[in-house]
Write an enzyme that holds these catalytic residues in place. Sequence first.
Site, PDB file in Angstrom:
ATOM      1  N   GLY A 170       0.924  -0.904  -0.019  1.00 47.94           N
ATOM      2  CA  GLY A 170      -0.102   0.178  -0.196  1.00 47.94           C
ATOM      3  C   GLY A 170       0.551   1.093  -0.021  1.00 47.94           C
ATOM      4  O   GLY A 170       1.198   1.104  -1.197  1.00 47.94           O
ATOM      5  N   GLY A 172       3.868   1.983   1.695  1.00 48.92           N
ATOM      6  CA  GLY A 172       4.985   1.521   2.479  1.00 48.92           C
ATOM      7  C   GLY A 172       5.557   1.844   3.285  1.00 48.92           C
ATOM      8  O   GLY A 172       6.540   2.105   3.455  1.00 48.92           O
ATOM      9  N   SER A 238       0.956   8.531  10.271  1.00 44.13           N
ATOM     10  CA  SER A 238       1.439   8.179   8.984  1.00 44.13           C
ATOM     11  C   SER A 238       0.066   8.358   7.399  1.00 44.13           C
ATOM     12  O   SER A 238       0.821   8.474   6.518  1.00 44.13           O
ATOM     13  CB  SER A 238       1.642   6.867   8.665  1.00 44.13           C
ATOM     14  OG  SER A 238       0.574   5.872   8.857  1.00 44.13           O
ATOM     15  N   GLU A 240      -0.137  10.953   5.484  1.00 41.49           N
ATOM     16  CA  GLU A 240       0.236  11.803   4.115  1.00 41.49           C
ATOM     17  C   GLU A 240       0.774  10.324   3.357  1.00 41.49           C
ATOM     18  O   GLU A 240       0.284  11.063   2.007  1.00 41.49           O
ATOM     19  CB  GLU A 240       1.412  12.321   4.543  1.00 41.49           C
ATOM     20  CG  GLU A 240       1.336  13.824   5.328  1.00 41.49           C
ATOM     21  CD  GLU A 240       2.656  14.268   5.910  1.00 41.49           C
ATOM     22  OE1 GLU A 240       2.826  15.135   5.721  1.00 41.49           O
ATOM     23  OE2 GLU A 240       3.344  13.566   6.765  1.00 41.49           O
ATOM     24  N   SER A 242       0.335   6.772   3.997  1.00 40.11           N
ATOM     25  CA  SER A 242      -0.371   5.290   3.784  1.00 40.11           C
ATOM     26  C   SER A 242      -1.792   5.112   3.696  1.00 40.11           C
ATOM     27  O   SER A 242      -2.501   6.524   3.091  1.00 40.11           O
ATOM     28  CB  SER A 242      -0.403   5.186   5.801  1.00 40.11           C
ATOM     29  OG  SER A 242      -1.425   6.137   6.296  1.00 40.11           O
ATOM     30  N   ALA A 252      -5.094  -0.099  11.972  1.00 36.00           N
ATOM     31  CA  ALA A 252      -5.110   1.508  12.389  1.00 36.00           C
ATOM     32  C   ALA A 252      -5.736   1.828  14.082  1.00 36.00           C
ATOM     33  O   ALA A 252      -7.127   1.643  13.390  1.00 36.00           O
ATOM     34  CB  ALA A 252      -4.478   1.995  11.160  1.00 36.00           C
ATOM     35  N   GLU A 302      -2.910  -8.143   7.864  1.00 36.35           N
ATOM     36  CA  GLU A 302      -1.730  -8.033   7.998  1.00 36.35           C
ATOM     37  C   GLU A 302      -1.240  -8.464   6.116  1.00 36.35           C
ATOM     38  O   GLU A 302      -0.286  -8.781   5.735  1.00 36.35           O
ATOM     39  CB  GLU A 302      -0.810  -7.995   8.248  1.00 36.35           C
ATOM     40  CG  GLU A 302      -1.209  -7.535  10.052  1.00 36.35           C
ATOM     41  CD  GLU A 302       0.230  -7.523  11.017  1.00 36.35           C
ATOM     42  OE1 GLU A 302       0.806  -7.885  10.038  1.00 36.35           O
ATOM     43  OE2 GLU A 302      -0.167  -7.093  12.033  1.00 36.35           O
ATOM     44  N   ILE A 308      -7.130  -6.741   0.534  1.00 34.33           N
ATOM     45  CA  ILE A 308      -8.414  -5.969   0.026  1.00 34.33           C
ATOM     46  C   ILE A 308      -8.372  -4.592  -0.658  1.00 34.33           C
ATOM     47  O   ILE A 308      -7.801  -4.262  -1.710  1.00 34.33           O
ATOM     48  CB  ILE A 308      -7.994  -4.672   2.006  1.00 34.33           C
ATOM     49  CG1 ILE A 308      -8.038  -5.450   2.836  1.00 34.33           C
ATOM     50  CG2 ILE A 308      -9.314  -4.366   1.914  1.00 34.33           C
ATOM     51  CD1 ILE A 308      -7.826  -4.722   4.004  1.00 34.33           C
ATOM     52  N   TYR A 510       3.452   5.595  23.702  1.00 28.29           N
ATOM     53  CA  TYR A 510       4.463   5.360  22.720  1.00 28.29           C
ATOM     54  C   TYR A 510       6.014   5.666  23.337  1.00 28.29           C
ATOM     55  O   TYR A 510       6.204   6.399  24.723  1.00 28.29           O
ATOM     56  CB  TYR A 510       4.234   6.790  21.773  1.00 28.29           C
ATOM     57  CG  TYR A 510       3.545   5.755  20.156  1.00 28.29           C
ATOM     58  CD1 TYR A 510       4.495   6.121  19.260  1.00 28.29           C
ATOM     59  CD2 TYR A 510       2.599   5.974  19.600  1.00 28.29           C
ATOM     60  CE1 TYR A 510       4.658   5.620  17.845  1.00 28.29           C
ATOM     61  CE2 TYR A 510       2.378   6.096  18.951  1.00 28.29           C
ATOM     62  CZ  TYR A 510       2.974   5.404  18.185  1.00 28.29           C
ATOM     63  OH  TYR A 510       2.840   5.361  16.733  1.00 28.29           O
TER      64      TYR A 510
END
Length: 594
Positions: A170, A172, A238, A240, A242, A252, A302, A308, A510
């Site tokens: 997708g 990356g 991500s 921008e 993904s 996600a 995954e 998909i 995180y």
Amino acid sequence: MSIHNPEKHGPIVVESAIPKNRQELLKWNGWGYNDSMFIYKDGYVYFSGKRYPIGELRLPHVKEWVIDTLNIDITKPPKTLAVLEESKYPKPNITPENLKNIIDLNISYSTKVMDRVLRAHGQTLHDMFTLRNSVFERIPDIVLWPKCHNDVVKIVNLANEHNIVIIPFGGGTAVSGAVECPNNEQRSIISLDTSQMNRILWLDKANLIVCCESGIIGQDLERELGKLGFTSGHEPDSYEFSSLGGWVATRASGMKKNVYGNIEDLVVHVKMVTANGVLEKNCLVPRLSCGPDFNHIVMGSEGSLGVITEVVIKIRPLPECRKYGSIVFPNFELGVKCMREIAKNRCQPASVRLMDNDQFKFGLILKPEESYSSLIVDGIKKFYITKIKGFDPDQMCVMTLLFEGGEKEVKINERQIYSIASQFKGVPAGEKNGERGYTLTFVIAYIRDLALQYDVVAESFETSVPWDRAVTLVKNVKQTITEECKRIGVSHFMINSRVTQTYDAGCVIYFYLGFNHSNIGDPVTLHHQIETKARDEIIACGGSISHHHGVGKLRRKWYPSTVSNVGVNLYLATKQELDPKNIFATNNLVPSKL
């Protein structure tokens, strides 16, 4: 599937932010845009380009911080960036017969080394270090760019018939090793790049849902929805780069999930092409009670069960009001207690995040040089916080806030949040700091590229944890990392954390880990060793192996203990039913036994 609604828009052809030839716009060996990076020149660190708020501004605090914390001399020339040496990579492992069969599909393809290498990796430390210092042992043999669902059906049928492997690709941005080719795979490997499947097929205003092809990139989806007065509200760090399909495949989560939900809350319908046929439901309804929800077979798969192709998600009208905020707390524990109280009262704004003291200081080094008047204002704020309120600069932490909704709703929400914060000695720190803290998320990922040029490796990892164990987990993980660094001879390192999302029963934490690896061996192996110790401690403290980064190959060691042996066998049984020949041989989640 069709819908009959006079208020339906579509299809919409989307101009993608990521072109087919990714290297024209994006780095082939780093994060993000080619024109955006941290650079050192004329005695200062800058961020190049004008895509982000700190673009072309001097960052006067970075130089001193990297010397003190990581013991690197940023004034020295950085390591020269590697050039892709095509001769070091193997020629495509594909028979003339199979190549002819693929060509006959009349679907765009490439066997060029650059195209294959670009789709052989995601964004792990291992990926970036390998691109700069070595070569991948195994890369795709051919890249295919389907343009629609039917193209994918053709590709999957051909692969199943001729025993060819497919690895969906997708945006990356994976940080789990999910798109890496298994080194021991002897069959031909197709990288199925969904980037040309990026249309909005239809938008239903009456029911507030939209159907998109899976390759649409987050920023493109939001731009086109915004033109029509809507938003998905899904904004991972991500977004921008993904893709929608990637969000579904990895379960996600976005920064604004409090208002809009995680991907599992947004998804209404998914279409996935498997080796055994197309998996989808037969209707678009808000909820079904007809056995297990097969959407949840797709979400988190995954790329191991199929491709998909189309996704229907919920949308919302654009918010009337959008407002930032920030709060300073005397210490991390009080900040976490405040977040717990906010979650208990279910009054979370769109985004609420808490930086610990180390990350707060790290954020300050990325503050651009400002005008004299701004420096005076900052000085007054610092005096008020540290002198009048008595906060210790080495203990204090900051919460950043984003409110979205109607103006009246936002005002009420603000009063609730700041009232709760005051109970835990929280002091409002202004909208500007909140906005800066929120938008800074999008440039932090670029720092690793600069660090790699000065013998510093860095990576982030995340977990979800029950509320009553959150503070202990952070403390124990930091202590574990500190002890492991000392044991293996790492003397200069950073470890900081933040709480990024909240739930009724827990929160998301995180961690950011980086260290100077000069003269201490293979840095990727050392980093993996340190992170493994940290992950073991996370699990011992009651945390998860992942909240939204997925499992991939990087965290599959802990997958069986997370879901039980029965769970693993259930997954493998599903794999056997949908993909009996193991065409989708990603080896994610568990090494394939098929």
